[in-house]
Scaffold this motif. Structure first.
Motif, PDB file in Angstrom:
ATOM      1  N   PHE A  84      45.657  16.790  95.736  1.00 46.12           N
ATOM      2  CA  PHE A  84      47.108  16.986  95.759  1.00 46.12           C
ATOM      3  C   PHE A  84      47.618  17.363  97.140  1.00 46.12           C
ATOM      4  O   PHE A  84      48.770  17.098  97.481  1.00 46.12           O
ATOM      5  CB  PHE A  84      47.543  18.006  94.704  1.00 46.12           C
ATOM      6  N   ALA A  85      46.736  17.933  97.974  1.00 47.01           N
ATOM      7  CA  ALA A  85      47.164  18.293  99.327  1.00 47.01           C
ATOM      8  C   ALA A  85      47.288  17.072 100.230  1.00 47.01           C
ATOM      9  O   ALA A  85      47.933  17.138 101.274  1.00 47.01           O
ATOM     10  CB  ALA A  85      46.184  19.286  99.945  1.00 47.01           C
ATOM     11  N   ASP A  86      46.665  15.957  99.828  1.00 52.50           N
ATOM     12  CA  ASP A  86      46.684  14.743 100.652  1.00 52.50           C
ATOM     13  C   ASP A  86      47.648  13.688 100.116  1.00 52.50           C
ATOM     14  O   ASP A  86      47.755  12.603 100.695  1.00 52.50           O
ATOM     15  CB  ASP A  86      45.282  14.106 100.692  1.00 52.50           C
ATOM     16  N   THR A  87      48.318  13.991  99.012  1.00 50.66           N
ATOM     17  CA  THR A  87      49.103  12.985  98.305  1.00 50.66           C
ATOM     18  C   THR A  87      50.503  13.516  98.011  1.00 50.66           C
ATOM     19  O   THR A  87      50.661  14.701  97.724  1.00 50.66           O
ATOM     20  CB  THR A  87      48.416  12.614  96.966  1.00 50.66           C
ATOM     21  N   ALA A  88      51.486  12.648  98.075  1.00 53.76           N
ATOM     22  CA  ALA A  88      52.850  13.050  97.737  1.00 53.76           C
ATOM     23  C   ALA A  88      52.894  13.493  96.273  1.00 53.76           C
ATOM     24  O   ALA A  88      52.268  12.862  95.414  1.00 53.76           O
ATOM     25  CB  ALA A  88      53.818  11.888  97.951  1.00 53.76           C
ATOM     26  N   PRO A  89      53.592  14.582  95.961  1.00 54.63           N
ATOM     27  CA  PRO A  89      53.625  15.088  94.585  1.00 54.63           C
ATOM     28  C   PRO A  89      53.961  14.047  93.525  1.00 54.63           C
ATOM     29  O   PRO A  89      53.373  14.046  92.441  1.00 54.63           O
ATOM     30  CB  PRO A  89      54.694  16.193  94.648  1.00 54.63           C
ATOM     31  N   LYS A  90      54.871  13.122  93.835  1.00 56.95           N
ATOM     32  CA  LYS A  90      55.246  12.113  92.848  1.00 56.95           C
ATOM     33  C   LYS A  90      54.099  11.152  92.549  1.00 56.95           C
ATOM     34  O   LYS A  90      54.123  10.431  91.538  1.00 56.95           O
ATOM     35  CB  LYS A  90      56.471  11.330  93.324  1.00 56.95           C
ATOM     36  N   ASP A  91      53.068  11.140  93.414  1.00 58.05           N
ATOM     37  CA  ASP A  91      51.936  10.228  93.258  1.00 58.05           C
ATOM     38  C   ASP A  91      50.639  10.950  92.900  1.00 58.05           C
ATOM     39  O   ASP A  91      49.556  10.356  92.986  1.00 58.05           O
ATOM     40  CB  ASP A  91      51.721   9.428  94.555  1.00 58.05           C
ATOM     41  N   TRP A  92      50.730  12.215  92.517  1.00 54.78           N
ATOM     42  CA  TRP A  92      49.509  12.966  92.234  1.00 54.78           C
ATOM     43  C   TRP A  92      48.654  12.298  91.167  1.00 54.78           C
ATOM     44  O   TRP A  92      47.427  12.331  91.236  1.00 54.78           O
ATOM     45  CB  TRP A  92      49.867  14.395  91.806  1.00 54.78           C
ATOM     46  N   GLN A  93      49.283  11.704  90.151  1.00 56.25           N
ATOM     47  CA  GLN A  93      48.487  11.100  89.074  1.00 56.25           C
ATOM     48  C   GLN A  93      47.617   9.965  89.595  1.00 56.25           C
ATOM     49  O   GLN A  93      46.561   9.677  89.029  1.00 56.25           O
ATOM     50  CB  GLN A  93      49.397  10.609  87.929  1.00 56.25           C
ATOM     51  N   GLN A  94      48.049   9.325  90.689  1.00 57.33           N
ATOM     52  CA  GLN A  94      47.260   8.225  91.250  1.00 57.33           C
ATOM     53  C   GLN A  94      45.995   8.721  91.948  1.00 57.33           C
ATOM     54  O   GLN A  94      45.058   7.945  92.177  1.00 57.33           O
ATOM     55  CB  GLN A  94      48.118   7.425  92.218  1.00 57.33           C
ATOM     56  N   ALA A  95      45.969  10.001  92.298  1.00 52.04           N
ATOM     57  CA  ALA A  95      44.802  10.586  92.970  1.00 52.04           C
ATOM     58  C   ALA A  95      43.804  11.176  91.973  1.00 52.04           C
ATOM     59  O   ALA A  95      42.735  11.633  92.372  1.00 52.04           O
ATOM     60  CB  ALA A  95      45.248  11.661  93.956  1.00 52.04           C
ATOM     61  N   ALA A  96      44.143  11.151  90.697  1.00 49.69           N
ATOM     62  CA  ALA A  96      43.247  11.701  89.681  1.00 49.69           C
ATOM     63  C   ALA A  96      41.985  10.845  89.563  1.00 49.69           C
ATOM     64  O   ALA A  96      42.042   9.617  89.614  1.00 49.69           O
ATOM     65  CB  ALA A  96      43.961  11.771  88.341  1.00 49.69           C
ATOM     66  N   GLN A  97      40.848  11.495  89.414  1.00 46.53           N
ATOM     67  CA  GLN A  97      39.559  10.808  89.283  1.00 46.53           C
ATOM     68  C   GLN A  97      39.039  10.934  87.851  1.00 46.53           C
ATOM     69  O   GLN A  97      39.100  12.017  87.255  1.00 46.53           O
ATOM     70  CB  GLN A  97      38.524  11.411  90.223  1.00 46.53           C
ATOM     71  N   ALA A  98      38.529   9.841  87.319  1.00 43.83           N
ATOM     72  CA  ALA A  98      37.928   9.872  85.989  1.00 43.83           C
ATOM     73  C   ALA A  98      36.581  10.597  86.059  1.00 43.83           C
ATOM     74  O   ALA A  98      35.865  10.512  87.052  1.00 43.83           O
ATOM     75  CB  ALA A  98      37.740   8.453  85.465  1.00 43.83           C
TER      76      ALA A  98
END
Length: 199
Positions: A84-98
């Motif tokens: 989340f520190a490397d990603t825009a808040p609106k795109d946090w879900q895209q940084a989620a890892q399975a």
């Protein structure tokens, strides 16, 4: 913790049942796990509950909000990746890892090289959490100790609720009382306490 019928497994199942019941009544989707000091079982409890909820069929995101000592991603055998520190808040879900658990995802903290408290305080938690709650049934947040650092202050203003952990015979009850007082001063919705480590 989750295997078998021991005290730990039963405690997690009980916590899961209580949260599911409270969710339907109070619309609890984002929950932060906090403690007054370190070593009180925040990461273990949050991870165990996340797995338990995922195994029950809900989609769960476990967020590592500890910018100073992140452990969530590695505990699931994942790389730190973009958090989340490397990603825009609106795109946090895209940084989620399975993870290897069906329905369970992890959002790592990412990398902040200096002034974690200042950085965390400037994040748009309201926007980020709203985006995450639209994608997952549960957003569980593993937060750093309340009394040691102020990194969680801004985030706690925007979660649906917080659970305070205290470890038996580890830190004094005064530490838990001070942490609870800080949560009240920040107008955080303290929905419960977990007393762990008792055998």
């Amino acid at each position: 913790v989750l295997n078998g019928d021991g005290i730990g497994a039963e405690a997690i199942r009980s916590l899961r049942a209580n949260l599911i019941s409270a969710k339907s009544e109070h619309k609890l989707n984002s929950i932060c796990f906090v403690a007054g000091g370190s070593g009180e079982g925040v990461s273990t409890t949050a991870a165990a509950l996340a797995i338990s909820l995922a195994r029950a069929g809900d989609s769960v995101l476990l967020v590592d909000a500890d910018l100073r000592n992140p452990t969530v991603a590695t505990s699931f055998g994942l790389g730190s990746g973009n958090g989340f520190a490397d990603t825009a808040p609106k795109d946090w879900q895209q940084a989620a890892q399975a993870t290897s658990e069906a329905n369970l995802f992890v959002l790592s903290s990412g990398k902040v090289t200096s002034h974690p408290a200042n950085y965390a305080g400037k994040l748009d938690w309201e926007l980020g959490l709203a985006a995450l709650k639209s994608e997952f049934d549960w957003v569980l947040i593993d937060a750093p100790s309340l009394l040691a650092v102020s990194d969680s202050a801004s985030m706690l203003q925007h979660v649906d609720g917080a659970i305070l952990l205290s470890r038996y015979d580890f830190l004094s009850s005064r530490v838990a009382q001070m942490a609870a007082s800080k949560l009240r001063n920040w107008n955080v919705n303290l929905i419960g306490c977990v007393f762990n480590g008792y055998r």
